[in-house]
Design a protein around this motif. Structure first.
Motif, short mmCIF file in Angstrom:
data_model
loop_
_atom_site.label_atom_id
_atom_site.label_comp_id
_atom_site.label_asym_id
_atom_site.label_seq_id
_atom_site.Cartn_x
_atom_site.Cartn_y
_atom_site.Cartn_z
N PRO A 72 -25.35 31.09 -11.25
CA PRO A 72 -25.49 31.79 -12.53
C PRO A 72 -24.86 31.04 -13.69
N PRO A 73 -25.28 31.35 -14.92
CA PRO A 73 -24.55 30.86 -16.09
C PRO A 73 -23.16 31.50 -16.10
N GLN A 74 -22.18 30.78 -16.61
CA GLN A 74 -20.81 31.29 -16.66
C GLN A 74 -20.74 32.62 -17.40
N ALA A 75 -21.48 32.75 -18.50
CA ALA A 75 -21.45 33.98 -19.29
C ALA A 75 -21.92 35.19 -18.48
N GLU A 76 -22.87 34.99 -17.58
CA GLU A 76 -23.36 36.08 -16.74
C GLU A 76 -22.26 36.57 -15.79
N VAL A 77 -21.49 35.64 -15.26
CA VAL A 77 -20.38 36.01 -14.38
C VAL A 77 -19.36 36.83 -15.17
N GLY A 78 -19.08 36.40 -16.38
CA GLY A 78 -18.15 37.14 -17.23
C GLY A 78 -18.62 38.56 -17.52
N ARG A 79 -19.91 38.70 -17.81
CA ARG A 79 -20.47 40.04 -18.05
C ARG A 79 -20.41 40.89 -16.79
N ILE A 99 -14.43 35.98 -8.34
CA ILE A 99 -15.30 35.06 -9.08
C ILE A 99 -16.19 34.29 -8.11
N LEU A 100 -15.58 33.76 -7.04
CA LEU A 100 -16.37 32.99 -6.07
C LEU A 100 -17.48 33.83 -5.43
N VAL A 101 -17.15 35.03 -4.99
CA VAL A 101 -18.18 35.83 -4.32
C VAL A 101 -19.25 36.28 -5.31
N THR A 102 -18.87 36.50 -6.57
CA THR A 102 -19.87 36.87 -7.58
C THR A 102 -20.80 35.71 -7.85
N VAL A 103 -20.25 34.52 -8.00
CA VAL A 103 -21.08 33.32 -8.21
C VAL A 103 -22.00 33.12 -7.02
N ARG A 154 -23.25 26.37 -19.27
CA ARG A 154 -22.47 26.09 -18.07
C ARG A 154 -22.95 26.99 -16.93
N HIS A 155 -23.40 26.37 -15.84
CA HIS A 155 -23.82 27.08 -14.64
C HIS A 155 -22.80 26.82 -13.54
N LEU A 156 -22.62 27.82 -12.69
CA LEU A 156 -21.62 27.74 -11.64
C LEU A 156 -22.25 27.80 -10.27
#
Length: 153
Positions: free
Chosen positions: A61-68, A51-55, A101-103
């Motif tokens: 990014p928006p949280q939903a984008e990370v989930g996708r 999750i951290l490296v993706t963010v 929500r943005h991360l």
């Protein structure tokens, strides 16, 4: 009746011997366990590092984008984000009228990523020994195919 029993026995045997899902789950448990064990001293899981490296790679990014991007269920992602936020590795902010929500990875989170790298490399070598170069290529190709050759927006 006997024909139904024979047919069911054949189906059972076929599923037991050929089910891709079962083998993927087995590999997932073993491989993820190796990564988790390697980075455990840092107080983080392999999934949380992902999750951290993706963010960090996506840049606020928006949280939903990370989930996708990670194909994670919303509740699993939210739970892990909250843990990362509480440890000071991730910042969550709400933006816009819809309060999306943005991360963002914090400086402390980037330090964690840096500290995790050598431990991750060690786990990566172990995983490569288990699945081999051909297995690694097959996994990468299959995962890349989920996005039609590119990651989701």
């Amino acid at each position: 009746s006997k024909p139904a029993r024979t047919s069911r026995a054949a189906a059972t045997r076929r599923i037991a011997e050929q089910c891709i899902a079962v083998r993927l789950r087995m590999l997932n448990r073993v491989i993820t366990g190796m990564y988790d064990e390697a980075i455990r001293p840092l107080g983080v899981t392999a999934g949380q590092v992902n999750i951290l490296v993706t963010v960090d790679a996506l840049g606020k990014p928006p949280q939903a984008e990370v989930g996708r991007f990670l194909y994670m269920e919303k509740s699993t992602l939210s739970r892990n984000i909250e843990r990362l936020r509480r440890k000071g590795w991730l910042e969550v902010s709400e933006r816009g009228a819809d309060r999306t929500r943005h991360l963002e990875v914090t400086a402390h989170g980037r330090t964690l990523i840096d500290r995790a790298m050598p431990l991750w490399e060690s786990a990566q070598k172990q995983a490569r020994r288990i699945i081999g170069a051909a297995g690694e290529r097959a996994l990468r190709d299959a995962a890349d195919g989920l996005w039609g050759g590119g990651r989701p927006d």
